[in-house]
Write an enzyme that holds these catalytic residues in place. Sequence first.
Site, short mmCIF file in Angstrom:
data_model
loop_
_atom_site.label_atom_id
_atom_site.label_comp_id
_atom_site.label_asym_id
_atom_site.label_seq_id
_atom_site.Cartn_x
_atom_site.Cartn_y
_atom_site.Cartn_z
N HIS A 190 -2.66 6.41 4.73
CA HIS A 190 -1.22 6.46 4.98
C HIS A 190 -0.65 7.78 4.46
O HIS A 190 -1.07 8.28 3.41
CB HIS A 190 -0.50 5.32 4.25
N CYS A 249 0.82 -1.22 0.00
CA CYS A 249 0.00 0.00 0.00
C CYS A 249 0.85 1.27 0.00
O CYS A 249 0.58 2.21 -0.75
CB CYS A 249 -0.95 0.00 1.20
#
Length: 337
Positions: free
Chosen positions: A234, A126
């Site tokens: 994130h 990711c």
Amino acid sequence: MKVAVVGATGMVGEVMLQVLAERDFPISELLLVASERSVGKTLEYKGEKHTVIGLADAVAAQPDIAIFSAGGDTSLEWAPKFAEVGTTVIDNSSAWRMDPTKKLVVPEINASELTAEDKIIANPNCSTIQLVMVLDPLHKKYGMKRVVVSTYQSVSGTGLKAVQQMENEAAGIEGDMAYPYPINRNALPHCDVFLENGYTKEEMKLAREPQKILDDRTFSVTATAVRIPTAGGHSESVNIEFLNDFELAEVRQLLSETPGVVVQDNTDTNTYPMPMFAHGKDDVFVGRIRRDETQPNTLNMWIVADNLRKGAATNAVQIAEYLVENNLVSNTSEAVS
């Protein structure tokens, strides 16, 4: 297409189903697959209830595409079994990413490498996906020499148990711990397991995966990955040393013209990317674009994305879309009709 979602009951699996529905992926038959303890449960997709089945039954059903988000061990054991019956597997674990015989794909960058012979396709980490989405156009223009990245990663990247730990701690409730320390009001420089070189597996993924995706080993990446108490999204502080100089206005223009990248960069209005604004979105957001004044040809920036969407589910579905659009997978529903 006959589509199997393996790991359908997990956090990424749930988002995978959401993204498939939102993008109206062409599904003639949907197989929801999970571990034995989840077999028999029912999940809803587009208003219809589906019963969760086991892996062996899913292989026997011979789906056209299987999207995996069930962990590395499951992928190593079962992805080849699906491939053997003709299924194209898109795997979200780290199991196949650095296998030289497997493609590691971010569709906006290197989907054109895919062929009908690719039966196991790896979805990148990711943190890597949002990083390379921004690095790719800059590398093509200026040539990267070295990238230093520090991540600020959501607990959702660890899974449901970690989200529950954070929520329990915020509410003053004792419960199961996903981490060796509290995460609420804390920051853990510890994503995944530590390796002999002192880095974590997450940090080494960030070091190696961009080189494979961009098909270039001439630049280097070094990383520090940190877990912070956010529920989703994130963030990355990125320092890039280029071979050639740049103009900031040109960098902003280049990134604003890159599909899947949104520039949020206006300090006059306090406009910059944040996880709360990236939540539920498929784009990668970049801001705080500025020159590193300590050395030449070097740029600082801040990159944010929803780790469960573009960082996992959306990227996998985009790979599946590319396969279908380019006739790289069989379509049993069409063959039957």
